[in-house]
Design an enzyme around this catalytic site. Structure first.
Site, PDB file in Angstrom:
ATOM      1  N   SER A  63       7.588   4.464   6.549  1.00 38.94           N
ATOM      2  CA  SER A  63       6.763   5.689   7.414  1.00 38.94           C
ATOM      3  C   SER A  63       7.171   5.045   9.233  1.00 38.94           C
ATOM      4  O   SER A  63       8.487   5.761   9.208  1.00 38.94           O
ATOM      5  CB  SER A  63       5.841   4.816   7.849  1.00 38.94           C
ATOM      6  OG  SER A  63       4.906   5.744   7.760  1.00 38.94           O
ATOM      7  N   THR A  97       0.970  -1.064   0.151  1.00 35.65           N
ATOM      8  CA  THR A  97       0.144   0.098   0.185  1.00 35.65           C
ATOM      9  C   THR A  97       0.560   1.038   0.036  1.00 35.65           C
ATOM     10  O   THR A  97       0.038   2.246  -0.487  1.00 35.65           O
ATOM     11  CB  THR A  97      -0.999   0.530   1.636  1.00 35.65           C
ATOM     12  OG1 THR A  97       0.246  -0.683   2.560  1.00 35.65           O
ATOM     13  CG2 THR A  97      -1.441  -1.266   1.053  1.00 35.65           C
ATOM     14  N   LYS A 148       9.205   4.309  -2.006  1.00 37.00           N
ATOM     15  CA  LYS A 148       7.938   4.746  -2.828  1.00 37.00           C
ATOM     16  C   LYS A 148       8.282   5.938  -3.922  1.00 37.00           C
ATOM     17  O   LYS A 148       9.103   6.699  -3.657  1.00 37.00           O
ATOM     18  CB  LYS A 148       7.050   4.770  -1.974  1.00 37.00           C
ATOM     19  CG  LYS A 148       6.343   6.059  -1.234  1.00 37.00           C
ATOM     20  CD  LYS A 148       4.971   6.353  -0.144  1.00 37.00           C
ATOM     21  CE  LYS A 148       5.288   7.733   0.077  1.00 37.00           C
ATOM     22  NZ  LYS A 148       3.747   7.453   0.847  1.00 37.00           N
ATOM     23  N   GLU A 176      -8.154   5.294   8.418  1.00 40.00           N
ATOM     24  CA  GLU A 176      -7.979   5.283  10.360  1.00 40.00           C
ATOM     25  C   GLU A 176      -6.935   5.138  10.954  1.00 40.00           C
ATOM     26  O   GLU A 176      -6.739   5.336  12.003  1.00 40.00           O
ATOM     27  CB  GLU A 176      -8.872   3.898  10.795  1.00 40.00           C
ATOM     28  CG  GLU A 176      -8.708   2.766  12.164  1.00 40.00           C
ATOM     29  CD  GLU A 176      -7.151   2.497  12.279  1.00 40.00           C
ATOM     30  OE1 GLU A 176      -6.999   2.123  13.049  1.00 40.00           O
ATOM     31  OE2 GLU A 176      -7.002   2.105  11.119  1.00 40.00           O
TER      32      GLU A 176
END
Length: 550
Positions: free
Chosen positions: A149, A46, A159, A395
């Site tokens: 991250s 992701t 990325k 979230e």
């Protein structure tokens, strides 16, 4: 399978838990990945390719191959503007930057590196791409963000952001991944590369002041006058991340009473308290990782933190301590759509399928369309670009929203702006976001929520990601008839990579993590804490059945 809280969770990291940085970097350069082993190939999840040099899942050969593949992709798509590149404070990020620059320079790519070798937050890269591309049809820019991250200190990440400024879509990442693995199999000889010193001196390598460009533009998305005039006492913990020097500049440029409580940069992240599983993880939404800032909450009217690449936020209020991300997202949405009068009247609210039903309730009351998508910020990019989405949030405490005039700010997650928005909310309304959420609960009904993380290997994660409706053999959820079993998102009908089950009294969703060897169960009850426990127990039985034999 239930997640067991490590007895050291929330405590200072013992010396034995710290990563050995020299060995980590040595492994980056010395270990050769085996493309015949799935775990050692390039794999975009992701948020790009991630791994560790210790297990040969993030090594120099990965970065060289991905960088060469990106150069070839750019040529194929006629992307010939500058490439904005930045990296965070993880130990593997600077070596990966050096490797990438060697390839980019050898391929003649115009590269924009950070002035004074400053660390660069993810949102500053997205902001730079969009700023350059505004009004252009040719000479479009794109970017590379080198970060894993919030993941542990031994992690590396890489990325690609195309000219839309956001995370690359799956058709782009599949092409890059496939070509990179071809290069990985053929060896470094197939990669164009020059030495790092020559790459830094190359005529195509330029510096860009990401820090000043981003900080100086914040008045276009936040009401800095209101924040400044309120004289709020604000505290921020950069968690040793890429924005560590941004906050002092924000305070200086915008004349804010903003205290940086920790300016340390240390690739072991020894100043962190341990997360739920006993690992160091720079997660600003975890109460275990955020113990230090939570302990300082009474010193400030509002406090906040961001993860290592500053694309996630954590909000600590005087009234309620660390807010769950879903609570803050609901408050932010309610505030923004009431106070951003220049946004499009039909601008929608973007959320992921695992975000809170409180967002649904807030959106309904606002009269705004809800756009519900799978996990992954890439699903919000087009809407943020054209203004049809005023807000997109996940979230996991990632969000971005429109500028004051309704135009696009960033199309990747931005941790700094939502953090500062908490100060604007407090300044303008006279109550902090914790108080605001309590009011929402009183007006719209309480929601009881929890998320359970548990270990899962690659095969188990694959099984869970392919779970279909036929494998969910229940007709009731915690004593109530099932309304829906979803394997695709209502907003765009894209597969969610797991399952979401809803009833009138609550819901649960189960999906594998895209970045770590865990699976996640999200659940909300509209009744009480006991009902929530039943939801989670039933969800775990379904997941255990699906993973049996994996």
């Amino acid at each position: 399978m239930t997640a067991n809280i490590n007895p050291l969770a929330g405590r200072a990291a013992p010396a034995a838990s710290l990563v050995n940085v020299p060995r980590l970097i040595t492994a980056y350069y010395s270990e050769r990945p085996d493309p015949g082993i799935a775990a050692q190939r390039v794999a975009f999840g992701t948020s790009g390719h991630r791994g560790s040099s210790f297990d040969s899942s993030f090594n120099e050969f990965h970065v060289l191959s991905i960088s060469q593949a990106i150069c070839e992709y750019r040529r194929q798509r006629n992307i010939d503007g500058p490439l904005f590149i930045g990296f965070d404070t993880h130990a593997l990020s600077a070596p990966a930057f050096a490797s990438a620059l060697e390839v980019l320079a050898a391929n003649g790519v115009e590269v924009m590196i950070s002035a004074a070798d400053e660390y660069t937050p993810t949102p500053a890269i997205s902001h730079a791409i969009l700023t350059h591309n505004r009004g252009r049809d040719t000479g479009l820019a794109d970017g590379i963000v080198i970060t894993p991250s919030h993941n542990p200190p031994d992690s590396g990440g890489f990325k690609y952001n195309p000219p839309n400024g956001g995370p690359a879509d799956s058709d782009v990442t599949k092409w890059i991944e496939s070509r990179a693995n071809d290069l990985l199999r053929s060896g470094a000889g197939a990669v164009n590369r020059i030495g790092f010193a020559a790459a830094r001196r190359a005529a195509t390598t330029h510096t860009h002041d990401y820090l000043q460009s981003y900080v100086g533009d914040l008045g276009a998305i936040l009401d800095m006058d209101v924040i400044r005039g309120s004289r709020l006492r604000m505290g921020v913990d950069p968690l040793g991340g890429a924005g560590v020097h941004y906050w002092a500049r924000i305070a200086e440029v915008h004349r804010l009473d903003l205290t940086v409580v920790n300016e340390d940069v240390d690739p072991t992240f020894r100043f962190m308290t341990l997360d739920w599983d006993g690992k160091i993880r720079m997660d600003p939404s975890s109460s275990y990782a955020m113990q230090r800032l939570i302990g300082l909450k009474d010193r400030f009217d509002i406090a906040f933190a961001c993860d290592t690449d500053h694309d996630r936020h954590g909000i600590v209020t005087a009234s309620s301590g660390l807010m769950p991300p879903n609570h803050y997202l609901a408050v932010a949405i309610d505030y923004l759509f009431r106070h951003r009068t220049r946004w499009r009247a039909d601008a929608a609210v973007g959320k992921t399928v695992v975000s809170s039903a409180m967002i649904d309730r807030v959106s309904r009351r606002l009269g705004r369309t809800l756009y519900e998508v799978p996990v992954g910020f890439k699903w919000f990019v087009d809407g943020l670009v054209d203004g049809s989405l005023g807000f997109g949030g996940e979230e996991s405490a990632g969000a971005s929203f429109s500028r004051l005039d309704g135009s696009v700010w960033t199309t990747d997650k931005d941790g700094l702006v939502p953090a500062l928005l908490s100060a604007e909310i407090t300044a303008r309304t006279g109550r902090d976001p914790g108080d605001a959420y309590r009011t929402l609960s009183q007006e719209l009904g309480a929601v009881f929520a929890n998320r359970v993380d548990a270990p899962a290997n690659a095969e188990q994660k694959k099984k869970l990601g392919r779970l279909d409706r036929a494998q969910v053999r229940i007709t009731e959820l915690a004593g109530e008839p099932i309304d829906q079993i979803l394997t695709s998102a209502p907003g765009n009908d894209a597969p969610i990579g797991g399952v979401k089950v809803t009833s009138s009294g609550g819901w649960f969703a189960a999906r594998p993590s895209g970045t770590e060897d865990i699976y996640k169960i999200y659940a909300e009850s509209f009744h009480d804490a006991g009902h929530l426990d039943r939801l989670i127990a039933e969800a775990q039985r379904i997941v255990d059945a699906a993973l049996a034999g994996a």
